[in-house]
Scaffold this active site. Sequence first.
Site, PDB file in Angstrom:
ATOM      1  N   ASP A  57      30.048  10.847  -9.087  1.00 18.65           N
ATOM      2  CA  ASP A  57      30.942  11.394  -7.745  1.00 18.65           C
ATOM      3  C   ASP A  57      32.498  11.029  -7.735  1.00 18.65           C
ATOM      4  O   ASP A  57      32.884  10.938  -9.086  1.00 18.65           O
ATOM      5  CB  ASP A  57      30.133  10.489  -6.628  1.00 18.65           C
ATOM      6  CG  ASP A  57      30.490  11.502  -5.109  1.00 18.65           C
ATOM      7  OD1 ASP A  57      31.387  11.519  -4.826  1.00 18.65           O
ATOM      8  OD2 ASP A  57      29.173  12.006  -4.676  1.00 18.65           O
TER       9      ASP A  57
ATOM     10  N   HIS B 292      33.066   9.296  -0.782  1.00 21.32           N
ATOM     11  CA  HIS B 292      31.868   9.827  -0.856  1.00 21.32           C
ATOM     12  C   HIS B 292      30.753   8.909  -1.743  1.00 21.32           C
ATOM     13  O   HIS B 292      29.749   8.675  -1.151  1.00 21.32           O
ATOM     14  CB  HIS B 292      31.965  11.135  -1.335  1.00 21.32           C
ATOM     15  CG  HIS B 292      30.880  12.219  -1.403  1.00 21.32           C
ATOM     16  ND1 HIS B 292      29.926  12.585  -2.405  1.00 21.32           N
ATOM     17  CD2 HIS B 292      30.570  12.819  -0.312  1.00 21.32           C
ATOM     18  CE1 HIS B 292      29.287  13.515  -1.936  1.00 21.32           C
ATOM     19  NE2 HIS B 292      29.422  13.562  -0.620  1.00 21.32           N
TER      20      HIS B 292
ATOM     21  N   SER C  48      24.543  15.767   0.750  1.00 19.46           N
ATOM     22  CA  SER C  48      25.181  14.485  -0.170  1.00 19.46           C
ATOM     23  C   SER C  48      24.584  13.375   0.161  1.00 19.46           C
ATOM     24  O   SER C  48      24.202  12.444  -0.690  1.00 19.46           O
ATOM     25  CB  SER C  48      26.490  14.492   0.090  1.00 19.46           C
ATOM     26  OG  SER C  48      27.299  15.521  -0.194  1.00 19.46           O
TER      27      SER C  48
END
Length: 640
Positions: free
Chosen positions: A169, A210, A386
Amino acid sequence: MCGFLRHGPLAVLVLVNALISAMGETEDGILTNHFLVQLHEGSFDEARQVALEHGFESVRKLPFGESLFHFYPHDTPKTRDKRSARHGQSLHEDYRVKNVVQQTGFGRQKRGYRDLNHVEVNMSDPLFTKQWYLINTGQADGTPGLDLNVAEAWELGFTGKGVTIAIMDDGIDYLHPDLAANYNAEASYDFSSNDPYPYPRYTDDWFNSHGTRCAGEVSAVANNNICGVGVAYHAKVAGIRMLDQPFMTDIIEASSISHMPQVIDIYSASWGPTDDGKTVDGPRELTLQAMADGVNKGRGGKGSIYVWASGDGGSYDDCNCDGYASSMWTISINSAINDGRTALYDESCSSTLASTFSNGRKRNPEAGVATTDLYGNCTLRHSGTSAAAPEAAGVFALALEANPNLTWRDMQHLAVLTSKRNQLHDEVHQWQRNGVGLEFNHLFGYGVLDAGGMVKMAKEWKTVPERFHCVAGSVQETHTIQSENKLVLTITTDACQGKENFVRYLEHVQAVVTVNASRRGDLNMNMTSPMGTKSILLSRRPRDEDAKVGFDKWPFMTTHSWGEDPRGTWVLEIHFQGEVPQAGVLREWTLMVHGTQSAPYIDQIVRDYQSKLALSKKEELEEELDEALERSLKSLLNKN
Ligand SMILES: *[C@@H]1O[C@H](CO)[C@@H](O)[C@H](O)[C@H]1NC(C)=O
Ligand SMILES: *[C@@H]1O[C@H](CO)[C@@H](O)[C@H](O)[C@H]1NC(C)=O
Ligand SMILES: *[C@@H]1O[C@H](CO)[C@@H](O)[C@H](O)[C@H]1NC(C)=O
Ligand SMILES: *[C@@H]1O[C@H](CO)[C@@H](O)[C@H](O)[C@H]1NC(C)=O
Ligand SMILES: *[C@@H]1O[C@H](CO)[C@@H](O)[C@H](O)[C@H]1NC(C)=O
Ligand SMILES: [Ca+2]
Ligand SMILES: [Ca+2]
Ligand SMILES: [Ca+2]
């Protein structure tokens, strides 16, 4: 009212009888003093008379069905006493009685009423009770019981020990006090800036949060008074920073997914081609090679586990147009929200294997995914598919701890077999059963992952037999597709029977298709297996206006025929959806089937299939009955 009513009271009794005799007394069948009694003549007075004569103080007419009564003692003891057997016997012999069923007490947990105290998980972490995806007690207007069932896996002692999960990520805040202790620095790397420190790049808006959020879902430290708890809170988490750069390259992708495959067990990816509803794209040459190497050589040959978010393109996109999600080598995960509905950004496609949870629809900020955030913070608002993929990675880590021998295919089999429909509901696509009775949904795959079920089955699991690949057939002639007629093609196959690579039990099926169209987005394509399972290979994508490229040898994948026998006739149907007339040309349909020649457990499933449908009805019935009994007891108590 209750669905079983349609079958009439006798069917009810037959089913209950069958259930009880099937269970026997040895399992969890504690006999109670409660009897379901059906009389030939159904007046309440007679029922009371019969009950009294046989020593029951109380009788109640059941609200469902004719001539059905509930006989029970006044003091309503829950378990058996010596008299109960005699009661039952004498009732059986009474000429006024048509049928008698003694009720068994179940050890079953009541759906929808579980709470934290019952599962005895005691965590000091302030966000733990907000992590409804771990244990759903109905927080934030959610549906109780709709969760990953991690509590059961934890109680069995599985918390991810010895397993390393990489988050591919935008980096991980590895200094975060809720992540630091579980961070595996040796297995981490930054491919975006070529250094060993995958720390997120700072921006004012905390855009690069994230990976940190995903890492917390997997492996936030438990019981440390900080943020929440990871699904696999004793697993190690590695950071592979590879997003947050101007361009993605094949080399960066390939390097990331092949980073330390003997140390990293599971790779979690929440990225892919743009979810704009018009892209058709997938892994390039190096990345494909790296994935193939990963599943063949990673983890000492048992295969790297690649977990993929199925995409956030919503109903405008189709995840079968995403070659990462639809790859056989990745486990593609979709998401449900906390009341079992789809999230608005969910894409559907036939290659999705299972689902976990994310946020959506609800304004309640606590309906999001609670996890760690940048710079030592916590958040309640992680979202998207996600958020779903790392939860799955965590569950797979629990399964790997339960049985480190699991191969990448074993993991997929376990996901197929143990995922649950639970209370997942898609307004567009119904739940269906495939040819061997496995229940699936076009959006949710085989349902929500069940960590408890998965570790239990993992412990007993025998590695699946060798996998074979068979080109089951190919249509190479040119066929035109017009808006006014649907193109229907068939391939009849023996699935390479008689050859070394005969496939008898399916895992993945691929339809490799070359087709062009005046408007690619209006194409809609279904494929039906010989056992009658229809997979939607491609849905309409209203934003996809491509009129040139089409699909070039694109492998549309379906998991929906899992376990089926591929021999027979496969049907491919293609047509245009949309107002404006379109035309297209199909130039190839090649059917590739993948699977095994033997599969003991699938034979077992087929054997169980007949009884399975009946069983689900029986469970429903038992539950109705339990509830009816409980309601009546309550109202009795209230009266007294
Ligand atoms: C839960 O943990 C707290 C703090 O450690 C402790 O005070 C409490 O007694 C525990 N409760 C249970 C049910 O174990
Ligand atoms: C995040 O954490 C930092 C440092 O711990 C703190 O100063 C800041 O206020 C926090 N931000 C939010 C939005 O909670
Ligand atoms: C894993 O494989 C080894 C070697 O074949 C075997 O001894 C062991 O029992 C297996 N473990 C499990 C949990 O199946
Ligand atoms: C599709 O391909 C055929 C021949 O392969 C070609 O004649 C036709 O023009 C193409 N159509 C579109 C919309 O590109
Ligand atoms: C494919 O199946 C869907 C759902 O059942 C249906 O709406 C659609 O018309 C079918 N398409 C074709 C080409 O048969
Ligand atoms: Ca760096
Ligand atoms: Ca914590
Ligand atoms: Ca997509």
